[in-house]
Design a protein around this motif. Structure first.
Motif, PDB file in Angstrom:
ATOM      1  N   GLN A 208      58.889  27.978  13.679  1.00 19.25           N
ATOM      2  CA  GLN A 208      59.518  29.279  13.881  1.00 19.25           C
ATOM      3  C   GLN A 208      59.573  29.635  15.360  1.00 19.25           C
ATOM      4  O   GLN A 208      60.579  30.196  15.836  1.00 19.25           O
ATOM      5  N   GLU A 209      58.513  29.354  16.114  1.00 20.22           N
ATOM      6  CA  GLU A 209      58.546  29.605  17.544  1.00 20.22           C
ATOM      7  C   GLU A 209      59.603  28.754  18.241  1.00 20.22           C
ATOM      8  O   GLU A 209      60.205  29.169  19.234  1.00 20.22           O
ATOM      9  N   GLU A 210      59.851  27.581  17.700  1.00 16.85           N
ATOM     10  CA  GLU A 210      60.862  26.694  18.291  1.00 16.85           C
ATOM     11  C   GLU A 210      62.281  27.228  18.097  1.00 16.85           C
ATOM     12  O   GLU A 210      63.130  27.076  18.992  1.00 16.85           O
ATOM     13  N   VAL A 211      62.547  27.839  16.946  1.00 21.41           N
ATOM     14  CA  VAL A 211      63.906  28.300  16.641  1.00 21.41           C
ATOM     15  C   VAL A 211      64.100  29.789  16.936  1.00 21.41           C
ATOM     16  O   VAL A 211      65.194  30.316  16.712  1.00 21.41           O
ATOM     17  N   LYS A 212      63.098  30.472  17.417  1.00 22.92           N
ATOM     18  CA  LYS A 212      63.227  31.907  17.700  1.00 22.92           C
ATOM     19  C   LYS A 212      64.348  32.223  18.684  1.00 22.92           C
ATOM     20  O   LYS A 212      65.046  33.229  18.526  1.00 22.92           O
ATOM     21  N   PRO A 213      64.568  31.433  19.741  1.00 19.25           N
ATOM     22  CA  PRO A 213      65.692  31.751  20.644  1.00 19.25           C
ATOM     23  C   PRO A 213      67.054  31.755  19.964  1.00 19.25           C
ATOM     24  O   PRO A 213      68.005  32.336  20.507  1.00 19.25           O
ATOM     25  N   LEU A 214      67.155  31.134  18.777  1.00 26.27           N
ATOM     26  CA  LEU A 214      68.434  31.092  18.082  1.00 26.27           C
ATOM     27  C   LEU A 214      68.673  32.312  17.202  1.00 26.27           C
ATOM     28  O   LEU A 214      69.756  32.460  16.640  1.00 26.27           O
ATOM     29  N   TRP A 215      67.725  33.182  17.059  1.00 24.90           N
ATOM     30  CA  TRP A 215      67.875  34.321  16.165  1.00 24.90           C
ATOM     31  C   TRP A 215      68.893  35.332  16.665  1.00 24.90           C
ATOM     32  O   TRP A 215      69.401  36.135  15.884  1.00 24.90           O
ATOM     33  N   LYS A 216      69.186  35.309  17.941  1.00 28.38           N
ATOM     34  CA  LYS A 216      70.188  36.249  18.456  1.00 28.38           C
ATOM     35  C   LYS A 216      71.593  35.899  17.997  1.00 28.38           C
ATOM     36  O   LYS A 216      72.508  36.721  18.118  1.00 28.38           O
ATOM     37  N   ARG A 217      71.780  34.713  17.471  1.00 28.65           N
ATOM     38  CA  ARG A 217      73.067  34.313  16.908  1.00 28.65           C
ATOM     39  C   ARG A 217      73.061  34.593  15.407  1.00 28.65           C
ATOM     40  O   ARG A 217      72.062  34.375  14.733  1.00 28.65           O
ATOM     41  N   VAL A 218      74.193  35.063  14.924  1.00 30.12           N
ATOM     42  CA  VAL A 218      74.287  35.356  13.492  1.00 30.12           C
ATOM     43  C   VAL A 218      74.255  34.075  12.682  1.00 30.12           C
ATOM     44  O   VAL A 218      73.561  33.974  11.672  1.00 30.12           O
ATOM     45  N   SER A 219      74.998  33.096  13.112  1.00 33.37           N
ATOM     46  CA  SER A 219      75.042  31.824  12.411  1.00 33.37           C
ATOM     47  C   SER A 219      75.284  30.723  13.422  1.00 33.37           C
ATOM     48  O   SER A 219      76.105  30.862  14.334  1.00 33.37           O
ATOM     49  N   CYS A 220      74.567  29.623  13.271  1.00 36.66           N
ATOM     50  CA  CYS A 220      74.717  28.488  14.177  1.00 36.66           C
ATOM     51  C   CYS A 220      75.762  27.511  13.633  1.00 36.66           C
ATOM     52  O   CYS A 220      75.799  27.272  12.428  1.00 36.66           O
ATOM     53  N   PRO A 221      76.608  26.970  14.499  1.00 36.33           N
ATOM     54  CA  PRO A 221      77.499  25.901  14.041  1.00 36.33           C
ATOM     55  C   PRO A 221      76.695  24.685  13.595  1.00 36.33           C
ATOM     56  O   PRO A 221      75.531  24.517  13.946  1.00 36.33           O
ATOM     57  N   ARG A 222      77.297  23.870  12.791  1.00 37.29           N
ATOM     58  CA  ARG A 222      76.612  22.672  12.323  1.00 37.29           C
ATOM     59  C   ARG A 222      76.329  21.738  13.502  1.00 37.29           C
ATOM     60  O   ARG A 222      77.176  21.529  14.376  1.00 37.29           O
ATOM     61  N   ASP A 223      75.141  21.199  13.511  1.00 35.85           N
ATOM     62  CA  ASP A 223      74.658  20.337  14.593  1.00 35.85           C
ATOM     63  C   ASP A 223      74.555  21.090  15.918  1.00 35.85           C
ATOM     64  O   ASP A 223      74.617  20.500  16.992  1.00 35.85           O
ATOM     65  N   TYR A 224      74.412  22.421  15.844  1.00 32.85           N
ATOM     66  CA  TYR A 224      74.274  23.196  17.074  1.00 32.85           C
ATOM     67  C   TYR A 224      72.914  22.943  17.725  1.00 32.85           C
ATOM     68  O   TYR A 224      72.838  22.795  18.937  1.00 32.85           O
ATOM     69  N   LYS A 225      71.874  22.910  16.929  1.00 39.15           N
ATOM     70  CA  LYS A 225      70.528  22.714  17.459  1.00 39.15           C
ATOM     71  C   LYS A 225      69.737  21.866  16.468  1.00 39.15           C
ATOM     72  O   LYS A 225      69.673  22.184  15.286  1.00 39.15           O
ATOM     73  N   PHE A 245      66.541  30.446   9.811  1.00 39.01           N
ATOM     74  CA  PHE A 245      65.189  30.064   9.395  1.00 39.01           C
ATOM     75  C   PHE A 245      64.234  31.221   9.673  1.00 39.01           C
ATOM     76  O   PHE A 245      64.170  31.748  10.788  1.00 39.01           O
ATOM     77  N   ARG A 246      63.462  31.626   8.641  1.00 34.52           N
ATOM     78  CA  ARG A 246      62.503  32.722   8.770  1.00 34.52           C
ATOM     79  C   ARG A 246      61.244  32.403   7.961  1.00 34.52           C
ATOM     80  O   ARG A 246      61.296  31.702   6.941  1.00 34.52           O
ATOM     81  N   LEU A 247      60.119  32.951   8.434  1.00 33.82           N
ATOM     82  CA  LEU A 247      58.856  32.919   7.700  1.00 33.82           C
ATOM     83  C   LEU A 247      58.520  34.351   7.282  1.00 33.82           C
ATOM     84  O   LEU A 247      58.512  35.263   8.117  1.00 33.82           O
ATOM     85  N   LEU A 248      58.259  34.561   5.996  1.00 33.17           N
ATOM     86  CA  LEU A 248      58.016  35.887   5.440  1.00 33.17           C
ATOM     87  C   LEU A 248      56.653  35.908   4.763  1.00 33.17           C
ATOM     88  O   LEU A 248      56.263  34.938   4.107  1.00 33.17           O
ATOM     89  N   ASP A 249      55.952  37.029   4.914  1.00 37.87           N
ATOM     90  CA  ASP A 249      54.676  37.189   4.244  1.00 37.87           C
ATOM     91  C   ASP A 249      54.747  38.382   3.297  1.00 37.87           C
ATOM     92  O   ASP A 249      55.801  39.021   3.146  1.00 37.87           O
ATOM     93  N   ASP A 250      53.633  38.710   2.667  1.00 36.68           N
ATOM     94  CA  ASP A 250      53.626  39.778   1.679  1.00 36.68           C
ATOM     95  C   ASP A 250      53.829  41.147   2.295  1.00 36.68           C
ATOM     96  O   ASP A 250      54.132  42.120   1.599  1.00 36.68           O
ATOM     97  N   ASN A 251      53.694  41.305   3.623  1.00 34.58           N
ATOM     98  CA  ASN A 251      53.933  42.581   4.288  1.00 34.58           C
ATOM     99  C   ASN A 251      55.369  42.743   4.759  1.00 34.58           C
ATOM    100  O   ASN A 251      55.741  43.800   5.254  1.00 34.58           O
ATOM    101  N   SER A 252      56.158  41.688   4.611  1.00 32.34           N
ATOM    102  CA  SER A 252      57.539  41.741   5.069  1.00 32.34           C
ATOM    103  C   SER A 252      58.398  42.473   4.046  1.00 32.34           C
ATOM    104  O   SER A 252      58.197  42.368   2.842  1.00 32.34           O
ATOM    105  N   SER A 253      59.392  43.233   4.554  1.00 33.01           N
ATOM    106  CA  SER A 253      60.287  43.966   3.649  1.00 33.01           C
ATOM    107  C   SER A 253      61.185  43.034   2.867  1.00 33.01           C
ATOM    108  O   SER A 253      61.672  43.381   1.799  1.00 33.01           O
ATOM    109  N   ALA A 254      61.421  41.823   3.374  1.00 34.82           N
ATOM    110  CA  ALA A 254      62.267  40.888   2.642  1.00 34.82           C
ATOM    111  C   ALA A 254      61.611  40.386   1.380  1.00 34.82           C
ATOM    112  O   ALA A 254      62.282  39.894   0.479  1.00 34.82           O
TER     113      ALA A 254
END
Length: 423
Positions: A208-225, A245-254
């Motif tokens: 998750q820390e590796e892909v966090k910089p990509l969260w500012k994009r709504v959707s990544c093109p295929r083979d983007y990263k 990609f997201r990690l959710l726990d029991d305190n998350s609203s999702a």
């Protein structure tokens, strides 16, 4: 004849209202279920082309549509229909009605399918959200493919979830707002979540820390990263969109499935109605809107502005025109008038006899001479005979000689009188 027609009507009627009671389905809260709708459910067998032979229409019993948490999709690849979804906690049981049509024989059958909802003993506290680009929703109902996806987590990324890993959410990416692929042969995309009671592993947190910089994009093109764990998913046949990609726990609203459904207005309507029965809206309850203000703004305001601009433009042109003094333009329009009259006069002389045309040519020459002399204000050069001829022709109504010019001879030179000194 009437008895035979009545018999045929009864056969068709009982064929339509025939109900095949099947065993109910047990589903668990917070876990995705799937119900396969195939011809065997109606005691049918394929008789022709499978994709076009059978049509299914599921809905709530005595209702026009399915509940908001149940989705239906027909797979052209497997030639069957799938009912899937995640039951909410407040539901206990519902009854579905499935109508099937055989296009070859036009035979219709009906199945009543009860669904019993029970609480899951150990619901998931942690979830992993994935978006797979190269697959559709019906592809995830393949048991072998789903097991390959779970093995990636159970053997590589989330080893503690080996015993209770299951799917907690499944939906098409198109239903969640994604666009259709440019190539129709490519998958539409599917979003799913895998949940377990085991805490999230260090591998997942590092990912998750590796892909966090990509969260500012709504959707990544295929083979983007491509991440460090890309090879595990590629070998299993999955192409992931790492922007989702997201990690959710029991305190998350999702994780709160019930809260997600409350955000849907259709689910709010269903919660107010008993037993998920659909009730039509009365005519008096339909909101009304007055369009008078919109009409005034749309029609009258532009007309007022256009009229005001036309008045201002007219005033500007009028006042500006009064101050214009152009002698060259005045002279041009005067000459233009004479040119036009001469042109029409020449047109009239086409059918005139030769003698009259000769006389007209003489008059035209004299007229031209007078015009040239009138500009100079000099008629002294004309002989009495020429002056008399011109005088006779200019008195005609069709004469083009300016009537404001008076031809008169020049006066004699002034001679100073001589006075004698002697009186």
């Amino acid at each position: 004849m009437c008895a035979r027609t009545f018999t045929n009507f009864l056969i068709v009627y009982f064929a339509f209202i025939s109900v095949l009671n099947v065993k109910g389905e047990n589903v668990l809260v917070t876990e995705v279920f799937e119900i396969v709708i195939n011809p065997s459910m109606f005691n049918w067998t394929y008789e022709g082309d499978p994709p076009d032979q059978f049509v299914y229409q599921p809905s709530l019993l005595d209702a026009p549509d399915l509940p908001s948490w149940i989705n239906y999709v027909y797979s052209n690849k497997h030639h069957v229909g799938y009912l899937y979804g995640v039951p909410p906690e407040k539901e206990q049981h519902i009854i579905l009605e499935i109508i099937a049509l055989n296009r070859n024989t036009y035979e219709t059958k009906r199945v009543v399918l009860p669904i019993y909802i029970t609480q899951k003993r150990y619901p998931a506290k942690y979830e992993v959200q994935l978006k797979i680009d190269n697959l559709n929703v019906e592809d995830m109902f393949d048991v072998e493919r789903m097991e390959r996806l779970k093995d990636v987590f159970r053997k590589q990324l989330w080893k503690d979830s080996d015993e209770d890993l299951y799917v907690t959410f499944l939906a098409s990416a198109i239903e969640l707002g994604a666009r259709l692929p440019l190539n129709p042969k490519e998958g539409e995309g599917v979003v799913l979540r895998l949940g377990s009671q085991s805490p999230l592993s260090m591998e997942l947190q590092e990912l998750q820390e590796e892909v966090k910089p990509l969260w500012k994009r709504v959707s990544c093109p295929r083979d983007y990263k491509r991440t460090t764990v890309e090879r595990f998913f590629r070998d299993a046949g999955f192409v992931l969109d790492w922007c989702a990609f997201r990690l959710l726990d029991d305190n998350s609203s999702a994780m709160q499935h019930s809260q997600e459904k409350v955000e849907n207005p259709s689910s709010l309507l269903e919660q107010k109605l008993p037993d998920n029965k659909w009730v039509g809206i009365a005519r008096k309850d339909v909101p009304q809107r007055n369009y008078t203000h919109e009409f005034l703004v749309t029609i009258l305001v532009p007309m007022f502005i256009m009229t005001l601009l036309a008045i201002i433009l007219s005033l500007i042109l009028c006042f500006h025109h009064e101050g214009i003094d152009d002698p060259l333009s005045e002279e041009f329009f005067d000459n233009l008038y004479h040119i036009c009259t001469d042109y029409f006069s020449s047109k009239e002389m086409v059918h005139v006899p030769i003698g009259e045309m000769t006389q007209y040519a003489t008059i035209n020459r004299v007229t031209y001479t007078l015009r040239s002399l009138s500009n100079q204000r000099d008629f002294a050069c004309l002989s009495p005979e020429m002056y008399a001829g011109v005088r006779s022709h200019t008195n005609s109504p069709t004469s083009t000689i300016s009537r404001g010019v008076h031809c008169r001879p020049s006066p004699p030179p002034y001679v100073k009188p001589k006075f004698s000194a002697e009186f």
